[in-house]
Design a protein around this motif. Sequence first.
Motif, mmCIF file in Angstrom:
data_model
loop_
_atom_site.group_PDB
_atom_site.id
_atom_site.type_symbol
_atom_site.label_atom_id
_atom_site.label_comp_id
_atom_site.label_asym_id
_atom_site.label_seq_id
_atom_site.Cartn_x
_atom_site.Cartn_y
_atom_site.Cartn_z
ATOM 1 N N TYR A 127 1.388 -85.332 -50.906
ATOM 2 C CA TYR A 127 1.730 -86.368 -49.944
ATOM 3 C C TYR A 127 0.985 -87.658 -50.305
ATOM 4 O O TYR A 127 -0.138 -87.630 -50.791
ATOM 5 N N GLU A 128 1.631 -88.771 -50.046
ATOM 6 C CA GLU A 128 1.072 -90.055 -50.434
ATOM 7 C C GLU A 128 0.480 -90.757 -49.220
ATOM 8 O O GLU A 128 1.097 -90.799 -48.146
ATOM 9 N N HIS A 129 -0.722 -91.288 -49.372
ATOM 10 C CA HIS A 129 -1.424 -91.928 -48.267
ATOM 11 C C HIS A 129 -1.547 -93.429 -48.547
ATOM 12 O O HIS A 129 -1.998 -93.837 -49.615
ATOM 13 N N LEU A 130 -1.151 -94.231 -47.567
ATOM 14 C CA LEU A 130 -1.303 -95.683 -47.643
ATOM 15 C C LEU A 130 -2.210 -96.125 -46.508
ATOM 16 O O LEU A 130 -2.072 -95.649 -45.387
ATOM 17 N N GLU A 131 -3.113 -97.040 -46.796
ATOM 18 C CA GLU A 131 -4.032 -97.531 -45.775
ATOM 19 C C GLU A 131 -3.930 -99.046 -45.659
ATOM 20 O O GLU A 131 -3.849 -99.756 -46.659
ATOM 21 N N LEU A 132 -3.911 -99.517 -44.414
ATOM 22 C CA LEU A 132 -3.876 -100.945 -44.131
ATOM 23 C C LEU A 132 -4.937 -101.256 -43.081
ATOM 24 O O LEU A 132 -5.241 -100.416 -42.229
ATOM 25 N N GLU A 133 -5.487 -102.442 -43.155
ATOM 26 C CA GLU A 133 -6.445 -102.885 -42.141
ATOM 27 C C GLU A 133 -5.927 -104.170 -41.518
ATOM 28 O O GLU A 133 -5.605 -105.129 -42.220
ATOM 29 N N LEU A 134 -5.809 -104.187 -40.191
ATOM 30 C CA LEU A 134 -5.274 -105.332 -39.471
ATOM 31 C C LEU A 134 -6.296 -105.847 -38.469
ATOM 32 O O LEU A 134 -7.062 -105.067 -37.903
ATOM 33 N N THR A 135 -6.296 -107.153 -38.260
ATOM 34 C CA THR A 135 -7.077 -107.706 -37.159
ATOM 35 C C THR A 135 -6.326 -107.399 -35.864
ATOM 36 O O THR A 135 -5.146 -106.999 -35.884
ATOM 37 N N LEU A 136 -6.986 -107.589 -34.731
ATOM 38 C CA LEU A 136 -6.338 -107.279 -33.455
ATOM 39 C C LEU A 136 -5.078 -108.117 -33.236
ATOM 40 O O LEU A 136 -4.023 -107.572 -32.845
ATOM 41 N N PRO A 137 -5.099 -109.438 -33.492
ATOM 42 C CA PRO A 137 -3.861 -110.224 -33.344
ATOM 43 C C PRO A 137 -2.753 -109.739 -34.276
ATOM 44 O O PRO A 137 -1.582 -109.709 -33.899
ATOM 45 N N GLN A 138 -3.106 -109.365 -35.500
ATOM 46 C CA GLN A 138 -2.115 -108.853 -36.441
ATOM 47 C C GLN A 138 -1.516 -107.547 -35.945
ATOM 48 O O GLN A 138 -0.321 -107.294 -36.097
ATOM 49 N N PHE A 139 -2.364 -106.712 -35.322
ATOM 50 C CA PHE A 139 -1.883 -105.440 -34.786
ATOM 51 C C PHE A 139 -0.879 -105.677 -33.654
ATOM 52 O O PHE A 139 0.169 -105.034 -33.596
ATOM 53 N N TYR A 140 -1.207 -106.609 -32.753
ATOM 54 C CA TYR A 140 -0.288 -106.903 -31.652
ATOM 55 C C TYR A 140 1.028 -107.482 -32.176
ATOM 56 O O TYR A 140 2.111 -107.192 -31.647
ATOM 57 N N ASP A 141 0.932 -108.295 -33.223
ATOM 58 C CA ASP A 141 2.137 -108.830 -33.843
ATOM 59 C C ASP A 141 2.964 -107.704 -34.458
ATOM 60 O O ASP A 141 4.193 -107.685 -34.362
ATOM 61 N N PHE A 142 2.256 -106.743 -35.083
ATOM 62 C CA PHE A 142 2.914 -105.585 -35.675
ATOM 63 C C PHE A 142 3.643 -104.777 -34.601
ATOM 64 O O PHE A 142 4.793 -104.357 -34.781
ATOM 65 N N LEU A 143 2.981 -104.555 -33.448
ATOM 66 C CA LEU A 143 3.612 -103.827 -32.346
ATOM 67 C C LEU A 143 4.848 -104.563 -31.841
ATOM 68 O O LEU A 143 5.874 -103.939 -31.541
ATOM 69 N N ALA A 144 4.741 -105.878 -31.735
ATOM 70 C CA ALA A 144 5.880 -106.661 -31.260
ATOM 71 C C ALA A 144 7.070 -106.519 -32.198
ATOM 72 O O ALA A 144 8.220 -106.396 -31.752
#
Length: 214
Positions: free
Chosen positions: A171-188
């Motif tokens: 299985y392939e694992h990808l990791e990303l790190e987001l700031t809180l504003p980026q995370f909320y944008d991602f959720l949107a």
Amino acid sequence: VFPEAVASSLRELVKPLNALPAADVGALTTVVLEELEEGMKDIVPKITSFARQKHVKQMNVLEDGVRGVLTLVQTAANRGGTAADVRADAAFVGLSEAHAAAMANAYDAFGARQAIATQHGDALFDGETLRQLVDLEWRFGVTCASDDAPKVGKTFLQLKLVLEPRPGAPYEHLELELTLPQFYDFLAQLEQAKAALLGSSEKLPSSSSSEERA
């Protein structure tokens, strides 16, 4: 083109690479591609050796750059992308024209070496377009110490994606790190995608309505 939340994260990761010679970015891309093919088993000693050879003193900066390079080339490989796609994506997230070209050239050269492996089904560039997301993990954290003072005390989110494996591979694992504003944008953006999918499904005739018309 990456979603804006992912693109913002990538810009932060690859930005320091512009301080390196373009040729070094090409060499780093080759290291990442070779390790990606081998399952990333020896990535830490390979990057440590690279830093020593290139006289890079800030390992944390280089590690971030490696994560950015990994995301760019792996995304291109998974989509069956070309060197031109890598170059465009790298430039889009902030690499200079020379650095983006060096990354694309390394990707292209590695792809040429994969031609024989493709015949055996074990190449990285297998023309695959999409793979299923198997699992998703996340955790929040707060930066306690950093060479970049403004980052101290900032909240961040780490995402870990697990993708279905290629034949004969783990299985392939990808990791990303987001700031809180980026995370909320991602959720949107996820909510927008969900709404679009629901809207499309509502436009499709149901089996019951088809039977009534019959």
